[in-house]
Design a protein around this motif. Sequence first.
Motif, PDB file in Angstrom:
ATOM      1  N   ALA A  49       0.830  -1.207   0.000  1.00 24.85           N
ATOM      2  CA  ALA A  49       0.000   0.000   0.000  1.00 24.85           C
ATOM      3  C   ALA A  49       0.865   1.258   0.000  1.00 24.85           C
ATOM      4  O   ALA A  49       0.572   2.232  -0.706  1.00 24.85           O
ATOM      5  CB  ALA A  49      -0.930  -0.001   1.213  1.00 24.85           C
ATOM      6  N   ALA A  50       1.934   1.241   0.780  1.00 24.96           N
ATOM      7  CA  ALA A  50       2.830   2.396   0.820  1.00 24.96           C
ATOM      8  C   ALA A  50       3.500   2.606  -0.532  1.00 24.96           C
ATOM      9  O   ALA A  50       3.581   3.734  -1.032  1.00 24.96           O
ATOM     10  CB  ALA A  50       3.866   2.208   1.917  1.00 24.96           C
ATOM     11  N   ALA A  51       3.973   1.526  -1.119  1.00 23.20           N
ATOM     12  CA  ALA A  51       4.621   1.636  -2.431  1.00 23.20           C
ATOM     13  C   ALA A  51       3.653   2.181  -3.469  1.00 23.20           C
ATOM     14  O   ALA A  51       4.008   3.037  -4.292  1.00 23.20           O
ATOM     15  CB  ALA A  51       5.158   0.275  -2.859  1.00 23.20           C
ATOM     16  N   ASP A  52       2.403   1.708  -3.444  1.00 23.84           N
ATOM     17  CA  ASP A  52       1.400   2.179  -4.400  1.00 23.84           C
ATOM     18  C   ASP A  52       1.129   3.672  -4.246  1.00 23.84           C
ATOM     19  O   ASP A  52       0.816   4.356  -5.221  1.00 23.84           O
ATOM     20  CB  ASP A  52       0.099   1.398  -4.222  1.00 23.84           C
ATOM     21  CG  ASP A  52       0.206  -0.050  -4.683  1.00 23.84           C
ATOM     22  OD1 ASP A  52       1.173  -0.380  -5.406  1.00 23.84           O
ATOM     23  OD2 ASP A  52      -0.672  -0.850  -4.301  1.00 23.84           O
ATOM     24  N   ALA A  53       1.231   4.174  -3.014  1.00 20.50           N
ATOM     25  CA  ALA A  53       0.953   5.585  -2.747  1.00 20.50           C
ATOM     26  C   ALA A  53       2.180   6.475  -2.934  1.00 20.50           C
ATOM     27  O   ALA A  53       2.083   7.694  -2.802  1.00 20.50           O
ATOM     28  CB  ALA A  53       0.414   5.751  -1.323  1.00 20.50           C
ATOM     29  N   GLY A  54       3.336   5.869  -3.216  1.00 17.87           N
ATOM     30  CA  GLY A  54       4.548   6.669  -3.335  1.00 17.87           C
ATOM     31  C   GLY A  54       5.105   7.104  -2.005  1.00 17.87           C
ATOM     32  O   GLY A  54       5.751   8.148  -1.886  1.00 17.87           O
ATOM     33  N   VAL A  55       4.867   6.300  -0.970  1.00 11.03           N
ATOM     34  CA  VAL A  55       5.330   6.593   0.393  1.00 11.03           C
ATOM     35  C   VAL A  55       6.407   5.583   0.769  1.00 11.03           C
ATOM     36  O   VAL A  55       6.191   4.371   0.654  1.00 11.03           O
ATOM     37  CB  VAL A  55       4.160   6.533   1.393  1.00 11.03           C
ATOM     38  CG1 VAL A  55       4.660   6.655   2.831  1.00 11.03           C
ATOM     39  CG2 VAL A  55       3.138   7.626   1.096  1.00 11.03           C
TER      40      VAL A  55
END
Length: 271
Positions: free
Chosen positions: A148-154
Motif C-alpha cells: 500500500a505504501a509503495a502504491d501511494a509513493g510513500v
Amino acid sequence: MSTVDTVTTAAGVAVGPRLRERRDAGRKLLVPYVTAGISADWTDFLTAYEQAGADAIEIGLPFSEPMIDGPTVQEASERALHRGATVPGILADLRRVRVDVPLVVMTYYHLVARDGHARFCAALAEAGVRGLIVPDLPLEELSELEQAAADAGVDLTLVAAPSGTPSRLREIAARSRGFVYAMTGMVTTGERTELPASAAEFATRLKTHADLPVLLGFGVSTPEHAVAGAHAADGVVVASALMRRVLDGAGPADVGAQVAELRAALDAAQG
C-alpha cells in the motif's frame, strides 16, 4: 495515471532520493522530530526545522498507547490529544504547509489499520507526506502495508534493533525504504546523558547490509551525541530533546535554534 499517483507527484519531497543525494555528497543527515498537534502553531516547527538545516522531518502522530516512546514523547502525545488532535486534522494542517524537505510520519499500527492500509497511505501522500514509520508492526506482517505504501509513493522505513540476528538485519535493510532507522539500544525513546558505547558498532554493522542511509535514533539528545552517532551512521534522528523544550514552553524559533546547533556541530565535525 491513478489518483494516488497524481497527488504524490504533485506534493511532497521524496525521502529516499533526497537523503541518498545528500549522503552521497558527504553530508551527515539530521532528522528532527515534532509531535503533531502539540501546539496551535505546531506546523511552524516544520518551517523552523527546514530553515535550521534539517534534511527531513519526522512527524509523530499522537497515540494513547505509544509502546516504544519514553516519557517525554508520551507527554507530548498526551498534550496533543488533550488539544483535540486527530489524524484527519493533522493531515489537513499539513496540506496547508509547503516545506522543501521530506516529511516522514511515525505512527502505531492501530491508526493505520483503523483507516485501512491503502486509504491511510493515500491520505499521507495527499498531505505531502512521503515517508512512514510503523515500529510496532512485525516484519512478518508487513507485506500488505508495504504494498500500500509503495502504491501511494510513500517510503516505508523500517526500524532495526541491536538484538536482531544478522539474517533479520539483512532483511530489514533490504525491505526498508527511504532510510534505515537504527536504534541506539534496546530502549524506549528519551533523553540520555550519553549514548550506549555499542550504538556506533551497531550502526557500522548495519551499514554493511544497507545501501540506504542508516540513521541512528533513540536518545540522541545533544550536539555531542549527534556528532558521535553520525560518525558511525549516516546521520541522526533527534526527538525527545526537542519535545522537552516544547513542553517547557519553547516556540518554533527557539527549538529551531536548537536544531541549528545540531546542524552546526555535524557540519563542523565534517569540516
